[in-house]
Write a protein that holds these residues in place. Structure first.
Motif, short mmCIF file in Angstrom:
data_model
loop_
_atom_site.label_atom_id
_atom_site.label_comp_id
_atom_site.label_asym_id
_atom_site.label_seq_id
_atom_site.Cartn_x
_atom_site.Cartn_y
_atom_site.Cartn_z
N GLY A 197 4.59 -107.68 182.29
CA GLY A 197 5.56 -108.50 183.02
C GLY A 197 5.80 -107.95 184.40
N ALA A 198 7.05 -107.62 184.70
CA ALA A 198 7.44 -107.17 186.04
C ALA A 198 6.71 -105.90 186.45
CB ALA A 198 8.94 -106.93 186.08
N GLY A 199 6.58 -105.71 187.76
CA GLY A 199 6.01 -104.48 188.28
C GLY A 199 7.08 -103.40 188.29
N MET A 200 7.16 -102.69 187.18
CA MET A 200 8.17 -101.64 187.02
C MET A 200 7.41 -100.51 186.36
SD MET A 200 11.68 -102.39 184.97
CE MET A 200 12.33 -103.92 185.50
N LEU A 201 6.97 -99.55 187.14
CA LEU A 201 6.05 -98.53 186.65
C LEU A 201 6.69 -97.65 185.57
CD1 LEU A 201 3.16 -98.28 187.62
CD2 LEU A 201 3.89 -96.31 188.99
N PRO A 202 6.08 -97.57 184.37
CA PRO A 202 6.65 -96.70 183.34
C PRO A 202 6.27 -95.24 183.59
CG PRO A 202 4.78 -97.95 182.45
CD PRO A 202 4.92 -98.34 183.89
N LYS A 203 7.15 -94.33 183.17
CA LYS A 203 6.88 -92.90 183.30
C LYS A 203 7.22 -92.21 181.99
CE LYS A 203 9.72 -92.60 186.78
NZ LYS A 203 10.54 -92.11 187.93
N GLN B 81 10.22 -114.43 185.81
CA GLN B 81 9.78 -113.35 186.70
C GLN B 81 10.21 -113.56 188.15
OE1 GLN B 81 8.91 -110.69 185.57
NE2 GLN B 81 7.90 -111.01 183.60
N LEU B 82 11.08 -114.55 188.41
CA LEU B 82 11.53 -114.79 189.79
C LEU B 82 12.75 -113.92 190.10
CD1 LEU B 82 11.33 -118.70 190.10
CD2 LEU B 82 9.66 -117.00 190.88
N GLN B 83 12.71 -113.28 191.27
CA GLN B 83 13.86 -112.49 191.72
C GLN B 83 14.79 -113.38 192.53
OE1 GLN B 83 12.36 -109.26 194.08
NE2 GLN B 83 11.16 -108.40 192.40
N SER C 55 7.76 -105.91 191.76
CA SER C 55 7.44 -107.33 191.71
C SER C 55 7.95 -107.89 190.40
CB SER C 55 5.92 -107.54 191.80
OG SER C 55 5.31 -107.05 190.63
N GLY C 56 8.14 -109.23 190.37
CA GLY C 56 8.62 -109.86 189.15
C GLY C 56 10.07 -109.50 188.87
N ALA C 57 10.53 -109.79 187.67
CA ALA C 57 11.94 -109.57 187.36
C ALA C 57 12.17 -108.95 185.99
CB ALA C 57 12.70 -110.89 187.44
N ARG C 58 11.27 -109.22 185.04
CA ARG C 58 11.52 -108.75 183.66
C ARG C 58 10.31 -108.03 183.08
NH1 ARG C 58 14.58 -112.88 184.61
NH2 ARG C 58 16.77 -112.60 184.06
N ALA C 59 10.56 -106.82 182.61
CA ALA C 59 9.50 -106.05 181.97
C ALA C 59 9.66 -106.19 180.45
CB ALA C 59 9.60 -104.58 182.37
N ALA D 131 13.63 -106.03 179.72
CA ALA D 131 14.49 -105.32 180.67
C ALA D 131 14.48 -106.06 182.00
CB ALA D 131 14.00 -103.89 180.87
N ALA D 132 15.65 -106.54 182.42
CA ALA D 132 15.72 -107.32 183.66
C ALA D 132 16.07 -106.44 184.85
CB ALA D 132 16.76 -108.43 183.52
#
Lengths: 324, 230
Positions: A75-81, A288-290, A108-112, A56-57
């Motif tokens: 990967g990316a810092g995208m907190l799951p809930k 992982q670069l934005q 942070s990062g770009a892709r989870a 997921a980008a």
């Protein structure tokens, strides 16, 4: 079992470790852009490292589960809930039938990488489940996810699973600024010594055109070419060469202005020269670069590249040991 | 001919940098030798006009070991007499093409730039047997050469956003069929009703570098009968 896509996120697709062996037909490698994160997500839920996951980008999807499963997000810092309750990244957790997995904003990062116990069970085409959108190949119906899609998941026994998490030292996180190591290439001599120096010393920024095909960089000084005789059959721009295959990770610089690093879904060839190739360990990092992220290109020798590759391999074996 | 290491598991063999039948024959010869001798190590082998790209399995051989083996083979090709680099048993593939104005989107414009009639352009294009020099750009896109000079018109200044699947185009001395709808700047002179890529077939595409391609003109009715669309 299956997962229902409520919202797909910005650009979410099924990926595994890719589809090598068909490059000669113009079919690219595909597969996860950050292969390290992809492997670790699978290990966390007890899958084979190369099982199919979701990439997921920039923005996470919202997914409804119809059966109990183990999930891990790396990967990316995208907190799951889970039904709104926050979970951790780089850790496995249980999701129950009828619960929804969603994500916080990207920090942070770009892709989870979202691994589900059992793995995503789309058909294997040409040896892989990876999606190659441009060629309408693989993945879920040859495309990225859309709302209402029902993703099939392999059945697996999760009764013995215990929740696990990866030590921070074994997570791969983007540094600031991104340092991209590359091996100066076949056509390095085609630019002037001054341009070789500016290419390395300048700070480049990731352009908005940053996707699975390639990452474009802006902001550094344009490259000057040394005089050359135009090869028969090559284009007239000094950055043109006789059409040839582009290696994975190639840095091409059309007209000398903006470098593009070719990634997993890149076209297999064309008529632009390449200043070099980004080493495989840092190709994960590029994923992982934005956009706007400052980055530099750091020249390394083949020896150094091989050492970096070994180090990454050792890091992965530590993850395996830790989880087993 | 030289072997250049480009990344940990990738090397490129560079031939004399020009487009020519002789270089193409050398490329093919080396490709066949690599297939015969190094198949155990090779992951992807991509021959092109004047180079061969190779990625190999580092679990089976280390970088220098692969380069050494490859150099032994390039020496064989280098030392072979020129008439020894003749083509082996390459396939001839025949492709039906409807060269009608409904699908030959640039035929009319080409009459102006070449001074030839549409009939002459079509005649000149289909009477020749072409060679596959390279594959790539998109799955199954085969770069064929060489188009006769009078119809070797340069790429269009503004590429089309979408060229219909099956379209046959010319760009300079190269000619090719677009296997899928895709953006593109080649001059379109006809269309084939045939499917050139099928991911469920092995191999998914019939073309190989070195193959010969012949275009057979068909009528509008035959085009429709074969499943062609407008």
């Amino acid at each position: 079992m299956s997962i229902k896509v409520i919202t797909p996120g910005l650009s979410t697709s099924v990926q595994d470790l890719g589809r090598p062996g068909y490059y000669h037909l113009g079919i690219p490698l595909s597969g996860g852009m950050d292969r390290y994160a992809l492997r670790v997500s699978n290990l966390l839920v007890g899958n084979d490292e190369g099982a199919a996951v979701l990439e997921a980008a920039f923005m996470g999807p919202e997914l409804l589960f119809n059966k109990d499963a183990i999930v891990a997000v790396t990967g990316a810092g995208m907190l799951p809930k889970v039904d709104g309750e926050a979970k951790s990244t780089w850790a496995s957790f249980v999701i129950k039938a009828g619960q929804t997995l969603s994500f916080d904003f990207l920090t942070s990062g770009a892709r989870a990488y979202i691994a589900v116990s059992g793995g995503i069970d789309v058909p294997i085409i040409l040896g892989s489940r990876s999606t190659y959108t441009l060629g309408a190949l693989g993945g879920f119906e040859g495309r990225g996810l859309a709302a209402q899609d029902e993703l099939p998941i392999n059945e697996c026994d999760i009764s013995k699973h215990t929740e696990k998490s990866i030590d921070e030292s074994l997570r791969n996180l983007p540094q600031k600024p991104g340092e991209l190591r590359f091996i100066p290439g076949i056509y390095w001599h085609r630019i002037t010594e001054k341009s070789q120096a500016t290419f390395i010393n300048d700070t480049w920024k990731v352009a908005p055109e940053a996707d699975r095909i390639g990452y474009r960089f802006k902001g550094g000084e344009a490259l000057d070419f040394v005089d050359r005789e135009q090869a028969f059959g090559a284009g007239s721009d000094p950055s043109n060469i006789v059409d040839s295959c582009y290696p994975y990770g190639s840095i091409q610089v059309p007209s000398g202005s903006e470098p593009i690093v070719l990634h997993r879904d890149a076209v297999s060839g064309g008529g632009y020269f390449m200043v070099g190739v980004v080493i495989s360990a840092d190709m994960d990092l590029i994923g992982q670069l934005q956009p706007n992220k400052p980055s530099t290109f750091v020249p390394v020798t083949m020896e150094e590249a091989l050492i970096a590759r070994r180090e990454r391999k050792e890091k992965l074996s530590k993850v395996r040991d830790f989880l087993s | 001919m030289k072997v250049v290491s480009v990344s940990e598991n990738t090397v490129v063999v560079l031939f004399e940098q020009k487009i020519s039948q002789q270089v193409a024959a050398q490329v093919l010869k080396l490709k066949q030798l690599i297939d015969a001798e190094l198949a155990d190590y090779v992951i992807d082998i991509v021959p092109s006009y004047a180079s061969i790209h190779l990625s190999f399995n580092l679990r089976k051989i280390n970088h220098q070991g692969f380069v050494d083996k490859l150099e032994t083979i390039t020496d064989i090709v280098l030392n072979a007499a020129e008439d020894d680099t003749h083509d082996g048993q390459q396939k001839l593939i025949e492709i039906p093409v409807y060269y009608g104005e409904e699908v030959g989107l640039d035929l009319h414009e080409m009459t102006e730039s070449t001074g030839l009639s549409i009939e002459q352009i079509i005649q000149m294009h289909h009477q020749k047997t072409y060679r596959v020099f390279a594959l790539g750009f998109s799955p199954g896109f085969a770069f064929l050469g060489s188009v006769d000079q009078p119809i070797a018109v340069p790429r269009k200044e503004t590429p089309r956003l979408s060229v219909p699947k099956g379209s046959l185009g010319i760009a300079g001395e190269q000619t090719a069929i677009y296997p899928f709808d895709s953006p593109g700047g080649w001059n379109i002179i006809g269309r084939t009703p045939m499917n050139l890529v099928d991911y469920n077939q092995h191999p998914p595409c019939e073309f190989e570098v070195g193959d010969s391609i012949k275009f057979n003109p068909i009528s509008k009715q035959a085009y429709l009968d074969l499943g062609g669309e407008f």
